[in-house]
Design a protein around this motif. Structure first.
Motif, short mmCIF file in Angstrom:
data_model
loop_
_atom_site.label_atom_id
_atom_site.label_comp_id
_atom_site.label_asym_id
_atom_site.label_seq_id
_atom_site.Cartn_x
_atom_site.Cartn_y
_atom_site.Cartn_z
N ALA A 1 0.83 -1.21 0.00
CA ALA A 1 0.00 0.00 0.00
C ALA A 1 0.86 1.26 0.00
N ILE A 2 2.01 1.22 0.68
CA ILE A 2 2.90 2.37 0.70
C ILE A 2 3.56 2.55 -0.67
N VAL A 3 4.00 1.44 -1.27
CA VAL A 3 4.64 1.52 -2.58
C VAL A 3 3.65 2.03 -3.63
N HIS A 4 2.46 1.46 -3.65
CA HIS A 4 1.45 1.90 -4.62
C HIS A 4 1.03 3.34 -4.36
N GLY A 5 0.93 3.71 -3.09
CA GLY A 5 0.60 5.10 -2.78
C GLY A 5 1.69 6.06 -3.22
N MET A 6 2.96 5.67 -3.03
CA MET A 6 4.07 6.51 -3.49
C MET A 6 4.03 6.70 -5.00
N LEU A 7 3.81 5.61 -5.74
CA LEU A 7 3.75 5.71 -7.19
C LEU A 7 2.55 6.54 -7.64
N ALA A 8 1.43 6.38 -6.95
CA ALA A 8 0.25 7.17 -7.31
C ALA A 8 0.50 8.65 -7.06
N GLY A 9 1.12 8.99 -5.93
CA GLY A 9 1.43 10.39 -5.66
C GLY A 9 2.38 10.97 -6.68
N ILE A 10 3.39 10.19 -7.06
CA ILE A 10 4.32 10.65 -8.10
C ILE A 10 3.58 10.82 -9.43
N GLY A 11 2.67 9.88 -9.73
CA GLY A 11 1.91 10.00 -10.97
C GLY A 11 1.06 11.25 -11.01
N VAL A 12 0.40 11.58 -9.90
CA VAL A 12 -0.40 12.81 -9.86
C VAL A 12 0.48 14.03 -10.06
N THR A 13 1.64 14.04 -9.41
CA THR A 13 2.55 15.18 -9.55
C THR A 13 3.03 15.34 -10.98
N ILE A 14 3.37 14.23 -11.62
CA ILE A 14 3.82 14.28 -13.02
C ILE A 14 2.70 14.79 -13.93
N ALA A 15 1.51 14.25 -13.76
CA ALA A 15 0.41 14.62 -14.65
C ALA A 15 0.07 16.10 -14.54
#
Length: 873
Positions: A144-158
């Motif tokens: 959940a932490i790894v997926h949350g980190m990637l999701a947060g990075i994805g939002v920032t990139i987008a």
């Protein structure tokens, strides 16, 4: 005779004229050839990965604000260095979208050359971690932490790339980008927006082109088509757009000494190391899962060495940072494309790096035609895809959505390291809450006269007061079932439970300690203690776990469970490893000497909520299972201590029978009594080889009375009416079909069959021994395999390993034809009362294959894998 060895066909062998189709067996690889060769599959896979990596590397460099050439440097270093030194041969490394936010922040704070220096230090840190072999520790981070980190990075990139898509310039943070978005929407650049829309449209629609044309088109990566389409359109229309600008390599900036506050640099190195390592290790695990789905590939590639992978990633980061490249990590998109494209070794990853170097040196004029808006749209799409709905559903199902949401928001608004630390804090708090939260309920079944105490959750000292209060509500002399629905019990809870049990049984009551139940209760009115026997469903699969039975005559101080095993304390899976048990436990001195071992005991111990003895053949959620240590028939594995390696030969059988009478008979006595009264009503006739490695009840999940089993050397079915034939098989077939009325017959072959090996090695003449006379029934199988006019029986997804495996598969098909010739089978097939099935079991892979049939005839003898999903239906 059961060894599977390479077979060399001779002129006397009927299969000699087809040796060109015999593949080498799965044996240790031969010495490396003197001349370096690259497989054609690796060449084609490397081209596919290169076509994906090229635009993505440029796009990620653009998103970080680094020189665009830095993306190419990182892609080349990841392919060549990590590909050569890494422990996951098929993982492709390079600049990853998950590192975009971290790298962009470092460039903004410290400048490009210092960022390169930080990348080198992060690589050195990865080398240190790899040397101390802590790679597996990184996998302890909650998904959940790894997926949350990637999701947060994805939002920032987008959010950041949206500004470039609209023709503007991104800000330094997500909040700043959101505040500047209204003004950016009011000042659109139509040309940039048009190229971005075209890129996104091609990226979305290209994989969805239907029909055969679409199947061919999908072989070209959608990312390449999207960027190429936008580039061609921009060039033909002459639109005024910002395009890729690759300066001369002579002016390319290399790494410099890190300049800035020591604590800030240390935090930057820690963040880069953490993100690079976790993403690469999780990527390697994901690649292992992809490879495992391809049996032929898994035998050739093997599992990843995670510590070596960490060393390879560290070396790649050192080289990339020193040469002025972005940080490197394993990239899921490129790795999965590499596996799907058919790569068979690390040569594909390295060759993709060579192609990137060639493109960076020779394709600069072409690359400078790419619009920046197109690359921004591509990276924005990647960022959106990082917020995976599948991951959200998964964490919701596991009740970790709070950890996921907190980590995502923390990464978006605070930063990657801060967000990850916040997620770890919440995950620890959630785990502690679950450990402390235990639900204990009491129910009285008036019909059965039984009190049920349900303990849901982990049983720790915090729950002892509630547990004690509930247990003392049970009347004296009552029969109690305590159901422990958890995986942990600490010492305080254990002592409290045992003290109550001793006191309750001393006052004339009876108690039952069970694990989680997944089916109906097996306690019947008027039956307590060891008289209660688990019930097998009619299908042969058990749905209740056999609980430990309590008795009132156990020694003082010992838990009163009648299933406590003193001679065998194996885990549920160890009885199939030749049953290596320590029989010193059968004596008090031996038990005392064995207390220091890590084998589980037959009573509930601190740290476990499963009081039933694993040595009795019980498995969580499945009940007692023949073949898992019961030793009650010729089909059961010698899981009761009867293996020759466990003691003197004269006592092995007696020990096995004694273990059955002590441990298993109390559990199955009721069911066997019912079968003795009602008679056997099996649903299947299972005809298989006498090989000791085939445990029919284990591989079919069956119980007593389910299978009518016939075993012989080579799973042969003599054709009917053959003179001097063996009537035992024909008699069993006639009895099963005409008397027992079985609904199906299965012929099961297996890998490494000694009978098939003997057939292949047989030569004309020689002594007519009983074995040779019996194996003559397998000669039609040998002739069938040598017949060029018939299609070969084959396994789905891979070629056969060697001639022995090919003959094993062919023999199953041939014996089914013999079976159809028997009069009783022929009549039952005409009436539609019988089905025939072919099965192949690969012993080394523990994988079952079923013969695919249509209208009673096999379609070319194709054996298809049986997966986990198939078995659960």
């Amino acid at each position: 005779m059961s060894a599977c060895v390479p077979t060399r066909a001779t002129d006397s062998n009927p299969n000699a004229n087809r040796t060109k189709r015999v593949h080498p067996p799965h044996s240790p690889p031969p010495p490396a050839p003197r001349r370096f060769r690259i497989a054609g599959a690796d060449v084609s896979a490397s081209i596919a990965v290169f076509l994906i990596a090229l635009p993505l590397s440029l796009g990620i460099a653009l998103a970080t604000g680094a020189p665009l050439q830095a993306g190419l440097v990182a892609a080349a270093a990841g392919g060549l260095v990590a590909g050569l030194l890494g422990g996951c041969p098929l993982q492709v490394s390079g600049p990853a979208a998950g590192l975009t936010v971290v790298t962009a922040d470092l460039i903004h704070r410290y400048g490009w050359r210092t960022t390169c220096g930080i990348t080198v230090l992060a690589g050195l840190a990865q080398l240190a971690l790899g040397c101390v072999r802590v790679a597996r520790t990184a996998l302890a981070v909650s998904p959940a932490i790894v997926h949350g980190m990637l999701a947060g990075i994805g939002v920032t990139i987008a959010v950041a790339q949206l500004h470039i898509v609209l023709g503007g310039t991104p800000q330094s943070s997500v909040l700043a980008n959101l505040r500047a978005l209204p003004a950016q929407l009011a000042d659109l650049h139509p040309a940039d927006v048009a190229m971005s829309v075209l890129t996104l449209a091609l990226l979305l629609l290209w994989p969805r082109v239907p029909g055969r044309l679409g199947h061919l088109m999908r072989k070209i990566p959608a990312a390449l088509i999207a960027v190429a389409g936008a580039t061609v359109t921009a060039s033909l229309t002459g639109l005024s757009l910002a395009k890729v600008d690759l300066p001369s390599w002579s002016s390319h900036a290399l790494a410099g000494l890190p300049e800035g506050p020591v604590l800030g640099i240390a935090a930057a190195v820690l963040t880069t190391t953490l993100v690079c390592s976790v993403q690469s290790l999780l990527g390697a695990v994901a690649v292992d899962k992809l490879v495992a789905g391809k049996p032929g590939l898994s035998a050739r590639v093997g599992r990843s060495d995670l510590n070596r992978e960490l060393l390879g990633q560290g070396a790649a980061n050192i080289v990339s940072g020193a040469l002025g490249g972005l940080p490197v990590a394993g990239v899921a998109v490129r790795s999965s494309a590499n596996v799907q494209a058919g790569a068979v070794s690390r040569n594909s990853t390295m060759l993709h790096g060579v192609l990137v170097v060639v493109a960076a040196l020779l394709m600069v004029p072409v690359l400078e035609l790419i619009p920046l808006a197109s690359l921004a749209a591509l990276v924005m799409a990647v960022g959106i895809q990082m917020v995976s709905l599948h991951h959200i559903r998964t964490v919701t199902r596991h009740r970790e959505v709070l950890v996921y949401a907190v980590t995502t928001l923390g990464v978006v608004f605070l930063g990657v390291l801060e967000g990850v630390l916040l997620g770890v804090t919440v995950a620890v708090a959630v785990a502690l809450n679950r450990l402390a939260h235990t639900r204990i309920t009491h129910e009285h079944d008036e019909k059965e006269g039984v009190h049920h105490v349900h303990v849901r959750g982990q049983l720790t000292f915090l729950a002892v007061p509630r547990l004690s209060r509930i247990l003392h509500l049970v009347p004296q002399g009552a029969h109690v079932v305590v159901e422990l629905d958890g995986s942990f019990m600490d010492h305080a809870a254990y002592e409290s439970l045992q003290d109550w049990q001793n006191a309750h049984t001393a006052r004339g009551g009876s108690a039952e300690l069970t694990g989680r139940r997944t089916g109906v209760r097996d306690t019947e009115q008027g039956r307590t203690g060891s008289d209660v026997a688990p019930a097998y469903p009619a299908t042969g699969t058990t749905t209740t776990e056999a609980p430990a039975r309590t008795t009132a005559d156990a020694p003082t101080g010992e838990p009163k469970t009648s299933t406590t095993s003193t001679a065998c304390r194996c885990h549920p899976w160890t009885p199939w490893r030749n049953h290596q048990c320590d029989h010193r436990r059968s004596t008090p001195a031996g038990r005392q000497a064995a207390e220091h071992t890590d084998q589980p005991t037959g009573r509930p111990t601190p740290g476990t909520a499963e009081p039933s003895d694993p040595g009795t053949g019980t498995r969580p959620g499945t009940g007692p299972h023949l073949g898992a240590g019961t030793g009650t028939g010729p089909d059961t594995h010698p899981g009761t201590g009867t293996n020759p390696g466990t003691g003197p030969g004269g006592h092995q059988l007696a020990r096995g029978i004694s273990a059955f009478q002590r441990d298993t008979a109390p559990l199955v006595r009721g069911e066997l009594a019912r079968l003795a009264k009602e008679g056997q009503r099996p649903s299947q006739l299972f005809l298989t080889c006498a090989d000791s490695r085939l445990v029919t009840s284990m591989i079919t999940s069956s119980g007593p009375g389910d299978l009518f089993v016939v075993r012989n050397v080579g799973n042969l079915v003599p054709p009917p009416g053959e003179e001097s034939g063996d009537d035992s098989v024909a008699a069993a077939i006639e009895y099963a079909v005409d008397v027992l009325r079985v609904r199906s017959i299965t012929v099961c072959g297996h890998s490494g069959c000694g009978a098939m090996q003997a057939l292949l090695n047989s030569e004309p003449g020689g002594a007519r021994t009983p074995l040779r006379r019996w194996l003559r029934h397998g000669l039609p199988s040998l002739e069938r395999m040598a017949d060029d006019g018939r299609p070969w029986a084959r396994l789905a997804g891979r070629a056969h390993a060697d001639a022995v495996e090919q003959l094993c598969l062919t023999n199953v098909v041939q014996q089914l034809e013999h079976l159809r010739g028997h009069e009783s089978v022929k009549r039952a097939l005409r009436e539609g009362a019988l089905e025939l099935h072919g099965m192949y079991f690969h012993v080394g892979e523990a994988q079952a294959y079923l013969l695919t049939e249509e209208d009673g005839e096999s379609r070319g003898g194709l054996f298809d894998r049986v997966g986990v999903a198939d078995m659960s239906v």
